[in-house]
Design an enzyme around this catalytic site. Structure first.
Site, PDB file in Angstrom:
ATOM      1  N   TYR A   1      -2.206  -0.715  11.003  1.00  0.00           N
ATOM      2  CA  TYR A   1      -2.294  -1.379   9.689  1.00  0.00           C
ATOM      3  C   TYR A   1      -1.103  -1.016   8.817  1.00  0.00           C
ATOM      4  O   TYR A   1      -0.389  -1.896   8.311  1.00  0.00           O
ATOM      5  CB  TYR A   1      -3.607  -0.983   8.975  1.00  0.00           C
TER       6      TYR A   1
ATOM      7  N   THR B   1       0.821  -1.209   0.000  1.00  0.00           N
ATOM      8  CA  THR B   1       0.000   0.000   0.000  1.00  0.00           C
ATOM      9  C   THR B   1       0.855   1.259   0.000  1.00  0.00           C
ATOM     10  O   THR B   1       1.980   1.246   0.526  1.00  0.00           O
ATOM     11  CB  THR B   1      -0.910  -0.020   1.249  1.00  0.00           C
ATOM     12  N   ASP B   2       0.281   2.356  -0.515  1.00  0.00           N
ATOM     13  CA  ASP B   2       0.988   3.647  -0.451  1.00  0.00           C
ATOM     14  C   ASP B   2       1.072   4.166   0.984  1.00  0.00           C
ATOM     15  O   ASP B   2       1.851   5.087   1.263  1.00  0.00           O
ATOM     16  CB  ASP B   2       0.312   4.679  -1.362  1.00  0.00           C
ATOM     17  N   GLU B   3       0.259   3.597   1.881  1.00  0.00           N
ATOM     18  CA  GLU B   3       0.249   4.102   3.262  1.00  0.00           C
ATOM     19  C   GLU B   3       1.564   3.877   3.992  1.00  0.00           C
ATOM     20  O   GLU B   3       1.791   4.460   5.052  1.00  0.00           O
ATOM     21  CB  GLU B   3      -0.872   3.444   4.064  1.00  0.00           C
TER      22      GLU B   3
ATOM     23  N   LYS C   1       2.040  -3.329   7.320  1.00  0.00           N
ATOM     24  CA  LYS C   1       2.340  -3.500   5.889  1.00  0.00           C
ATOM     25  C   LYS C   1       3.765  -3.033   5.584  1.00  0.00           C
ATOM     26  O   LYS C   1       4.471  -3.662   4.779  1.00  0.00           O
ATOM     27  CB  LYS C   1       1.333  -2.716   5.030  1.00  0.00           C
TER      28      LYS C   1
END
Ligand code: NAD
Ligand code: DAU
Length: 331
Positions: free
Chosen positions: A147, A120-122, A151
């Site tokens: 979260y 993810t970009d997060e 990741k």
């Protein structure tokens, strides 16, 4: 090829399986724990001679080894994926996203199989609302939530297994996906199904937080391109220049569903809420020639609204419990 797809009964994983069946000759084995987020119905209609679903946990090393031994490549989607859940109960995020990825890595190391890791970009944290910056593959990791930090940790494990053990792997970090078969806990399906139920959309905080939307079909077309032509050890950012504030998205949904654009409520903000994500996908475009097909967000949103209108049987069983959970959090 015979592909092992973890998390293939979830939103993005099931869309990937549909694309693989439609666009390639590969056969697919899905490994999915069928948590609250997994749905067998998302794989309905696919040919039995091309697809097998194994219900099981990516943390189960014996099972993972057996399945990896029998495949040519692994595409790893399985994860606990929802930020709000990670804030109320982080433990499954640590277990699945870190231990599960570790099990997958150990298996591909043992059997010498290719891995594509979905992320993810997060992992890059957030950007200021008024900044011209976008995330690139060299942006430092700076995750905010349980979260996104789990990741980020899973990405680091993949990078370490590539460098230390010579595992053949690629990573992709994608922005916010929308489209059919997304769980009703997520922003866009929650607002659409609220309106279908006669309730008002619920915006966290001021509604100014911004996400970079991409249609799930475009995400998975990029994953297939990386699987075919990506360079070992590389990270690819996937995004379609789709930046919109949450308020803009809700206004569009309301308009498309025939309601005044102001008919929403502002509710309690998410703790640690990331302000803005934005992806620079130049590397994917230049190295692999990928281009998004869905360039008109309003049209993609309209098709998504139609899907939820006509597929109530798919989402209805989850709706009440999700809204109960949000009510308890004041959201
Ligand atoms: P999802 O929550 O819809 O699906 C996750 C799937 O993984 C479910 O089918 C669930 O049953 C399965 N699963 C969970 N724990 C498991 C375990 N221990 N063993 C086996 N299966 C397990 O998630 P999604 O939105 O489809 O996201 C898929 C992947 O894409 C995730 O890795 C996520 O981090 C990443 N991602 C999501 C987005 C997005 O916008 N949704 C954007 C970028 C990246
Ligand atoms: O950026 C990629 C990430 O996008 C993925 O890694 C995650 O798996 C995926 O869940 C998504 O994370 P977000 O937290 O951005 O998505 P979510 O749908 O939960 O929320 C999108 C935005 O909408 C966010 O700013 C919070 C806000 N929101 C969410 C809900 C559920 C609201 O304003 N109201 C809501 O009811």
């Amino acid at each position: 090829m015979r592909l092992l797809v973890t998390g293939g009964a979830g939103f993005i994983g099931s869309n990937f399986v549909h694309q693989v069946i439609q666009r390639t000759d590969h056969t697919v084995v899905v490994l999915d724990k069928l948590t609250y987020a997994g749905n067998r119905g998302s794989l309905d209609g696919l040919p039995e001679d091309r697809l097998t679903l194994t219900e099981g946990d990516i943390c189960d090393g014996g099972l993972v080894n057996a399945l990896v031994a029998g495949c040519d490549a692994v595409v790893h989607f399985a994860a606990e994926s929802h930020n709000d859940n990670s804030i109320t109960n982080p433990e499954p995020f640590i277990t699945t996203n870190l231990m599960g990825t570790f099990r997958i890595l150990e298996a591909v190391r043992r059997y010498g199989k290719r891995l594509h890791h979905i992320s993810t970009d997060e992992v890059y944290g957030d950007l200021e609302l008024d900044s011209p910056l976008r995330f690139t593959p060299t942006t430092p990791y700076n995750p905010s939530s349980p979260y996104s930090s789990s990741k980020a940790g899973s990405d680091m494990l993949v990078r370490a297994w590539v460098r230390t053990y010579g595992v053949k792997a690629t990573i992709s970090n994608c922005s916010n996906n929308y489209g059919p078969r997304q769980h009703v806990e997520k922003f866009i399906p929650r607002q659409i199904t609220n309106i279908l139920d006669g309730a008002r959309p619920r915006l966290y905080g001021t509604g100014a937080n911004t996400r970079d939307w991409i249609h799930v079909d475009d995400h998975n077309a990029a994953v297939l391109a990386i699987l075919d032509h990506g360079k070992n050890g590389q990270t690819y950012l996937i995004g379609a220049d789709g930046e919109l504030s949450n308020r803009q998205v809700v206004e569009l949904i309301l308009e498309e569903m025939g309601h005044p654009p102001t008919a929403y409520d502002l509710v309690a903000d998410r703790p640690g809420h990331d302000l803005r994500y934005a992806i620079d996908a130049s590397k994917l475009r230049e190295d692999l020639g990928w281009r998004p097909v869905y360039r008109d967000f309003r049209a993609g949103l309209r098709a998504t609204i139609d899907w939820y209108r006509t597929n109530e049987a798919w989402w209805r069983p989850a709706k009440a419990a999700v809204e109960e959970k949000y009510r308890a959090a004041g959201q």
